[in-house]
Scaffold this motif. Sequence first.
Motif, PDB file in Angstrom:
ATOM      1  N   ALA A 284       0.847  -1.209   0.000  1.00  0.00           N
ATOM      2  CA  ALA A 284       0.000   0.000   0.000  1.00  0.00           C
ATOM      3  C   ALA A 284       0.877   1.251   0.000  1.00  0.00           C
ATOM      4  O   ALA A 284       0.663   2.179  -0.791  1.00  0.00           O
ATOM      5  CB  ALA A 284      -0.937  -0.013   1.203  1.00  0.00           C
ATOM      6  N   GLY A 285       1.883   1.274   0.883  1.00  0.00           N
ATOM      7  CA  GLY A 285       2.765   2.445   0.953  1.00  0.00           C
ATOM      8  C   GLY A 285       3.548   2.609  -0.335  1.00  0.00           C
ATOM      9  O   GLY A 285       3.691   3.727  -0.857  1.00  0.00           O
TER      10      GLY A 285
ATOM     11  N   ALA B 109       3.274   5.938  -2.949  1.00  0.00           N
ATOM     12  CA  ALA B 109       4.418   6.747  -3.404  1.00  0.00           C
ATOM     13  C   ALA B 109       4.547   6.665  -4.927  1.00  0.00           C
ATOM     14  O   ALA B 109       4.799   7.675  -5.602  1.00  0.00           O
ATOM     15  CB  ALA B 109       5.695   6.247  -2.731  1.00  0.00           C
ATOM     16  N   PHE B 110       4.364   5.482  -5.481  1.00  0.00           N
ATOM     17  CA  PHE B 110       4.589   5.273  -6.913  1.00  0.00           C
ATOM     18  C   PHE B 110       3.542   6.015  -7.751  1.00  0.00           C
ATOM     19  O   PHE B 110       3.882   6.729  -8.707  1.00  0.00           O
ATOM     20  CB  PHE B 110       4.555   3.766  -7.210  1.00  0.00           C
ATOM     21  CG  PHE B 110       4.985   3.412  -8.607  1.00  0.00           C
ATOM     22  CD1 PHE B 110       6.337   3.255  -8.914  1.00  0.00           C
ATOM     23  CD2 PHE B 110       4.056   3.236  -9.622  1.00  0.00           C
ATOM     24  CE1 PHE B 110       6.745   2.930 -10.203  1.00  0.00           C
ATOM     25  CE2 PHE B 110       4.450   2.917 -10.916  1.00  0.00           C
ATOM     26  CZ  PHE B 110       5.801   2.754 -11.203  1.00  0.00           C
ATOM     27  N   THR B 111       2.285   5.857  -7.379  1.00  0.00           N
ATOM     28  CA  THR B 111       1.230   6.426  -8.239  1.00  0.00           C
ATOM     29  C   THR B 111       1.101   7.941  -8.059  1.00  0.00           C
ATOM     30  O   THR B 111       0.473   8.602  -8.874  1.00  0.00           O
ATOM     31  CB  THR B 111      -0.132   5.739  -8.006  1.00  0.00           C
ATOM     32  OG1 THR B 111      -0.465   5.828  -6.619  1.00  0.00           O
ATOM     33  CG2 THR B 111      -0.087   4.291  -8.435  1.00  0.00           C
ATOM     34  N   THR B 112       1.683   8.487  -7.002  1.00  0.00           N
ATOM     35  CA  THR B 112       1.740   9.943  -6.887  1.00  0.00           C
ATOM     36  C   THR B 112       2.555  10.525  -8.047  1.00  0.00           C
ATOM     37  O   THR B 112       2.236  11.582  -8.589  1.00  0.00           O
ATOM     38  CB  THR B 112       2.410  10.327  -5.539  1.00  0.00           C
ATOM     39  OG1 THR B 112       1.585   9.814  -4.498  1.00  0.00           O
ATOM     40  CG2 THR B 112       2.570  11.810  -5.383  1.00  0.00           C
ATOM     41  N   LEU B 113       3.591   9.789  -8.445  1.00  0.00           N
ATOM     42  CA  LEU B 113       4.540  10.300  -9.440  1.00  0.00           C
ATOM     43  C   LEU B 113       4.378   9.667 -10.820  1.00  0.00           C
ATOM     44  O   LEU B 113       4.784  10.257 -11.820  1.00  0.00           O
ATOM     45  CB  LEU B 113       5.972  10.056  -8.947  1.00  0.00           C
ATOM     46  CG  LEU B 113       6.306  10.762  -7.627  1.00  0.00           C
ATOM     47  CD1 LEU B 113       7.614  10.251  -7.059  1.00  0.00           C
ATOM     48  CD2 LEU B 113       6.367  12.270  -7.850  1.00  0.00           C
TER      49      LEU B 113
ATOM     50  N   GLY C 100      -1.691   9.841  -4.198  1.00  0.00           N
ATOM     51  CA  GLY C 100      -1.608   8.566  -4.914  1.00  0.00           C
ATOM     52  C   GLY C 100      -2.981   8.047  -5.315  1.00  0.00           C
ATOM     53  O   GLY C 100      -3.987   8.741  -5.201  1.00  0.00           O
ATOM     54  N   GLN C 101      -3.022   6.812  -5.792  1.00  0.00           N
ATOM     55  CA  GLN C 101      -4.252   6.216  -6.310  1.00  0.00           C
ATOM     56  C   GLN C 101      -4.482   4.863  -5.655  1.00  0.00           C
ATOM     57  O   GLN C 101      -3.571   4.345  -5.001  1.00  0.00           O
ATOM     58  CB  GLN C 101      -4.087   5.982  -7.810  1.00  0.00           C
ATOM     59  CG  GLN C 101      -4.249   7.223  -8.633  1.00  0.00           C
ATOM     60  CD  GLN C 101      -4.312   6.874 -10.104  1.00  0.00           C
ATOM     61  OE1 GLN C 101      -3.591   5.999 -10.560  1.00  0.00           O
ATOM     62  NE2 GLN C 101      -5.166   7.539 -10.829  1.00  0.00           N
ATOM     63  N   PRO C 102      -5.661   4.229  -5.862  1.00  0.00           N
ATOM     64  CA  PRO C 102      -5.845   2.890  -5.302  1.00  0.00           C
ATOM     65  C   PRO C 102      -4.817   1.911  -5.871  1.00  0.00           C
ATOM     66  O   PRO C 102      -4.239   2.157  -6.928  1.00  0.00           O
ATOM     67  CB  PRO C 102      -7.247   2.490  -5.767  1.00  0.00           C
ATOM     68  CG  PRO C 102      -7.867   3.709  -6.320  1.00  0.00           C
ATOM     69  CD  PRO C 102      -6.804   4.706  -6.625  1.00  0.00           C
ATOM     70  N   LEU C 103      -4.609   0.803  -5.155  1.00  0.00           N
ATOM     71  CA  LEU C 103      -3.674  -0.220  -5.632  1.00  0.00           C
ATOM     72  C   LEU C 103      -4.048  -0.670  -7.033  1.00  0.00           C
ATOM     73  O   LEU C 103      -5.216  -0.971  -7.289  1.00  0.00           O
ATOM     74  CB  LEU C 103      -3.787  -1.472  -4.752  1.00  0.00           C
ATOM     75  CG  LEU C 103      -2.996  -1.546  -3.464  1.00  0.00           C
ATOM     76  CD1 LEU C 103      -3.300  -2.857  -2.768  1.00  0.00           C
ATOM     77  CD2 LEU C 103      -1.515  -1.436  -3.760  1.00  0.00           C
ATOM     78  N   PRO C 104      -3.104  -0.766  -7.945  1.00  0.00           N
ATOM     79  CA  PRO C 104      -3.433  -1.341  -9.262  1.00  0.00           C
ATOM     80  C   PRO C 104      -3.623  -2.844  -9.110  1.00  0.00           C
ATOM     81  O   PRO C 104      -3.157  -3.434  -8.131  1.00  0.00           O
ATOM     82  CB  PRO C 104      -2.188  -1.036 -10.092  1.00  0.00           C
ATOM     83  CG  PRO C 104      -1.092  -0.873  -9.122  1.00  0.00           C
ATOM     84  CD  PRO C 104      -1.688  -0.389  -7.830  1.00  0.00           C
TER      85      PRO C 104
END
Length: 235
Positions: free
Chosen positions: A160-161, A165-169, A200-204
């Motif tokens: 989740a963390g 972080a990933f989907t924010t960018l 960020g966004q929900p988990l892919p």
Amino acid sequence: MRAAGRAHHPTRQLVDDLMSRWFGSRRFEWLDVGVVGMVDYERLRARLEFRYTGADLSESVAEDSRDYLRRPDDRVVVWDIEDAPAAELRGRLDLVTLRHVVNHCEGYERPIAHAAELLRPGGRVVVVLHLALVDGPDQLLRHHDWDVAGEVIGNRYGRAGFFTAFTTLFEQPLWVRVDDGHKPNDLIVGRKRAEPLSGGQPLPPMHRLRMSTGRRNLPRRLLGRARLRLLARGR
Ligand SMILES: C[S@@+](CC[C@H](N)C(=O)[O-])C[C@H]1O[C@@H](n2cnc3c(N)ncnc32)[C@H](O)[C@@H]1O
């Protein structure tokens, strides 16, 4: 320093396919972080058209790696991905690959943020985690139990963390859990957003591919590659 075993890791075939799909015969600017053995450079130099910058925190690895360079404008620099990147590279790159590196770092936030700083908007990041993401919080094991027989030690990150972080960018995240016959590895790709998102966004969704090596497993590997091509459409 040879690394023949890693050259045949099934995630490499998958990343090769993605790179060919993204760039074809177009020249691109590539930063590859963690270069020991130079297996990716050696394999891809003849097939794809790129300017290569390799980076490694180890001076001896960087020095050794320079012996493999084949073009005058290719280079290997000493850089710890946890430190701020060189100004001259910022916003210029088409591709940053972080393979089998981020589990060795203190955390994923700075490596991911630095990859984003270096990419141009729309540029691609490839992360391969050789210790797959875990449910719940990060498991920070990097400094402990180095000598546990048969164990692969490093930080394991909470999914989740990591994805916040990933989907924010990065947008259009693709998350593939690749079983190499010994353990799961996570292959995660995305494109740099024009502007960071807040929160960020929900988990892919996670896609699973079984990619054990050996002749017996060839049909399953070919099927896995075909599935990845479908999943990668539009990314
Ligand atoms: C397990 S090897 C992986 C090499 C290659 N990327 C691969 O997939 O086969 C890890 C490499 O990352 C380098 N490395 C580890 N931590 C790093 C960091 N914080 N910044 C840059 N390089 C790092 C190591 O020196 C080593 O060359």
